[in-house]
Design a protein around this motif. Structure first.
Motif, PDB file in Angstrom:
ATOM      1  N   LEU A  76      39.436  46.405  38.707  1.00  0.00           N
ATOM      2  CA  LEU A  76      39.480  45.899  40.075  1.00  0.00           C
ATOM      3  C   LEU A  76      38.972  44.464  40.168  1.00  0.00           C
ATOM      4  N   LEU A  77      37.936  44.147  39.404  1.00  0.00           N
ATOM      5  CA  LEU A  77      37.384  42.796  39.440  1.00  0.00           C
ATOM      6  C   LEU A  77      38.378  41.790  38.884  1.00  0.00           C
ATOM      7  N   VAL A  78      38.974  42.112  37.764  1.00  0.00           N
ATOM      8  CA  VAL A  78      39.960  41.210  37.170  1.00  0.00           C
ATOM      9  C   VAL A  78      41.188  41.076  38.070  1.00  0.00           C
ATOM     10  N   ALA A  79      41.611  42.180  38.675  1.00  0.00           N
ATOM     11  CA  ALA A  79      42.758  42.130  39.582  1.00  0.00           C
ATOM     12  C   ALA A  79      42.481  41.199  40.759  1.00  0.00           C
ATOM     13  N   HIS A  80      41.222  41.130  41.166  1.00  0.00           N
ATOM     14  CA  HIS A  80      40.837  40.247  42.273  1.00  0.00           C
ATOM     15  C   HIS A  80      40.707  38.796  41.819  1.00  0.00           C
ATOM     16  N   LEU A  81      40.077  38.600  40.670  1.00  0.00           N
ATOM     17  CA  LEU A  81      39.835  37.229  40.190  1.00  0.00           C
ATOM     18  C   LEU A  81      41.071  36.615  39.545  1.00  0.00           C
ATOM     19  N   PHE A  82      41.797  37.431  38.801  1.00  0.00           N
ATOM     20  CA  PHE A  82      42.966  36.936  38.050  1.00  0.00           C
ATOM     21  C   PHE A  82      44.160  37.864  38.292  1.00  0.00           C
ATOM     22  N   PRO A  83      44.782  37.793  39.456  1.00  0.00           N
ATOM     23  CA  PRO A  83      45.897  38.677  39.798  1.00  0.00           C
ATOM     24  C   PRO A  83      46.966  38.697  38.705  1.00  0.00           C
ATOM     25  N   GLY A  84      47.455  39.900  38.444  1.00  0.00           N
ATOM     26  CA  GLY A  84      48.490  40.054  37.435  1.00  0.00           C
ATOM     27  C   GLY A  84      47.972  40.403  36.056  1.00  0.00           C
ATOM     28  N   ASN A  85      46.650  40.517  35.929  1.00  0.00           N
ATOM     29  CA  ASN A  85      46.064  40.791  34.616  1.00  0.00           C
ATOM     30  C   ASN A  85      45.322  42.124  34.564  1.00  0.00           C
ATOM     31  N   ALA A  86      45.653  43.034  35.468  1.00  0.00           N
ATOM     32  CA  ALA A  86      44.960  44.315  35.523  1.00  0.00           C
ATOM     33  C   ALA A  86      45.147  45.136  34.250  1.00  0.00           C
ATOM     34  N   LEU A  87      46.338  45.081  33.661  1.00  0.00           N
ATOM     35  CA  LEU A  87      46.581  45.863  32.441  1.00  0.00           C
ATOM     36  C   LEU A  87      45.757  45.338  31.271  1.00  0.00           C
ATOM     37  N   LEU A  88      45.613  44.028  31.211  1.00  0.00           N
ATOM     38  CA  LEU A  88      44.753  43.452  30.174  1.00  0.00           C
ATOM     39  C   LEU A  88      43.311  43.891  30.384  1.00  0.00           C
ATOM     40  N   ALA A  89      42.904  43.932  31.637  1.00  0.00           N
ATOM     41  CA  ALA A  89      41.540  44.371  31.945  1.00  0.00           C
ATOM     42  C   ALA A  89      41.332  45.822  31.531  1.00  0.00           C
ATOM     43  N   ALA A  90      42.330  46.651  31.782  1.00  0.00           N
ATOM     44  CA  ALA A  90      42.247  48.057  31.401  1.00  0.00           C
ATOM     45  C   ALA A  90      42.059  48.197  29.890  1.00  0.00           C
ATOM     46  N   ALA A  91      42.870  47.464  29.136  1.00  0.00           N
ATOM     47  CA  ALA A  91      42.766  47.511  27.679  1.00  0.00           C
ATOM     48  C   ALA A  91      41.422  46.973  27.208  1.00  0.00           C
ATOM     49  N   GLY A  92      40.987  45.863  27.802  1.00  0.00           N
ATOM     50  CA  GLY A  92      39.728  45.255  27.399  1.00  0.00           C
ATOM     51  C   GLY A  92      38.539  46.156  27.650  1.00  0.00           C
ATOM     52  N   LEU A 121      43.913  51.752  38.409  1.00  0.00           N
ATOM     53  CA  LEU A 121      45.297  51.304  38.265  1.00  0.00           C
ATOM     54  C   LEU A 121      46.220  51.968  39.279  1.00  0.00           C
ATOM     55  N   HIS A 122      46.030  53.285  39.488  1.00  0.00           N
ATOM     56  CA  HIS A 122      46.891  54.023  40.418  1.00  0.00           C
ATOM     57  C   HIS A 122      46.174  55.341  40.723  1.00  0.00           C
ATOM     58  N   TRP A 123      45.507  55.416  41.874  1.00  0.00           N
ATOM     59  CA  TRP A 123      44.603  56.537  42.128  1.00  0.00           C
ATOM     60  C   TRP A 123      45.245  57.922  42.039  1.00  0.00           C
ATOM     61  N   PRO A 124      46.530  58.121  42.399  1.00  0.00           N
ATOM     62  CA  PRO A 124      47.096  59.466  42.211  1.00  0.00           C
ATOM     63  C   PRO A 124      47.052  59.941  40.758  1.00  0.00           C
ATOM     64  N   LEU A 125      47.181  59.002  39.828  1.00  0.00           N
ATOM     65  CA  LEU A 125      47.052  59.363  38.408  1.00  0.00           C
ATOM     66  C   LEU A 125      45.643  59.855  38.110  1.00  0.00           C
ATOM     67  N   GLY A 126      44.684  59.255  38.789  1.00  0.00           N
ATOM     68  CA  GLY A 126      43.303  59.675  38.611  1.00  0.00           C
ATOM     69  C   GLY A 126      43.078  61.112  39.042  1.00  0.00           C
ATOM     70  N   LEU A 127      43.783  61.544  40.084  1.00  0.00           N
ATOM     71  CA  LEU A 127      43.667  62.931  40.536  1.00  0.00           C
ATOM     72  C   LEU A 127      44.208  63.889  39.473  1.00  0.00           C
ATOM     73  N   VAL A 128      45.342  63.525  38.896  1.00  0.00           N
ATOM     74  CA  VAL A 128      45.913  64.359  37.829  1.00  0.00           C
ATOM     75  C   VAL A 128      44.949  64.420  36.647  1.00  0.00           C
TER      76      VAL A 128
END
Length: 205
Positions: A76-92, A121-128
């Motif tokens: 969430l922080l990376v998505a806010h600071l550097f939009p478009g890089n959420a997947l990189l943040a997830a991996a990191g 990344l996508h809260w419905p996935l979190g429920l699953v």
């Protein structure tokens, strides 16, 4: 110059998320709580399941929540600071937890941190993820099986929800979870994998 500028945001995203993910909350909390060095207890793993083997349920719960939170916060922080890089943040963040530089790259197995990442990344996935993880944990009381199944559910759920942009990343992270559990898999086949609630000195997740 333009090419160099384009690399700034992805690089900062990876570094920031890795540092957040590499915070070893299990080790920190057990030391602060007077439970000793977590790496010398049970399996030596730094996750919540091994913290539970200290007999300190409160510390185990706190470790679980913080490991989840750091994954979510990184994304969430990376998505806010550097939009478009959420997947990189997830991996990191995930790699940071599994291979933290502070602990000579010997980290956790990533199940809790991956849940935080999936929710962000996508809260419905979190429920699953949560239903699979907690359902199997309650039914089988084998942490490794529940964790691996939950991790594997993420890419399949992403495909079902039409989030094909997340499938390859979540599949890669699930494979790392399986790799980190390779000793657990061997014990499962040999019938020696412990269940939650048994001796805190038993090896395991």
């Amino acid at each position: 110059m333009q090419t160099e500028i384009l690399w700034v945001a992805p690089t900062l995203s990876l570094v920031l998320s890795y540092l957040l993910g590499s915070i070893p909350f299990g080790v920190i909390l057990t030391r602060l709580g007077g439970a000793g060095d977590l790496r010398t207890i049970g399996s030596g793993n730094i996750g919540a399941t091994n913290v539970l083997r200290t007999g300190r349920k409160g510390l185990a719960a706190a470790t679980l929540l913080l490991d989840m939170a750091k994954g979510a916060v990184a994304v969430l922080l990376v998505a806010h600071l550097f939009p478009g890089n959420a997947l990189l943040a997830a991996a990191g963040a995930f790699i940071g937890h599994c291979y933290p530089v502070w602990l000579k790259f010997k980290g956790g197995k990533g199940v809790a941190t991956l849940m935080g990442i999936v929710v962000a990344l996508h809260w419905p996935l979190g429920l699953v993820y949560a239903v699979v993880w907690l359902g199997l944990l309650a039914g089988l009381r084998i942490s490794s099986v529940a964790g691996m199944a939950a991790a594997l559910s993420a890419p399949f759920a992403a495909a079902l929800f039409g989030r094909f942009d997340l499938v390859l990343l979540l599949l890669a992270l699930a494979l790392i979870v399986f790799w980190k559990h390779r000793e657990n898999v061997e014990r499962l086949f040999s019938g020696t994998e412990p269940r939650i609630g048994r001796s805190k000195r038993s090896p395991g997740d």
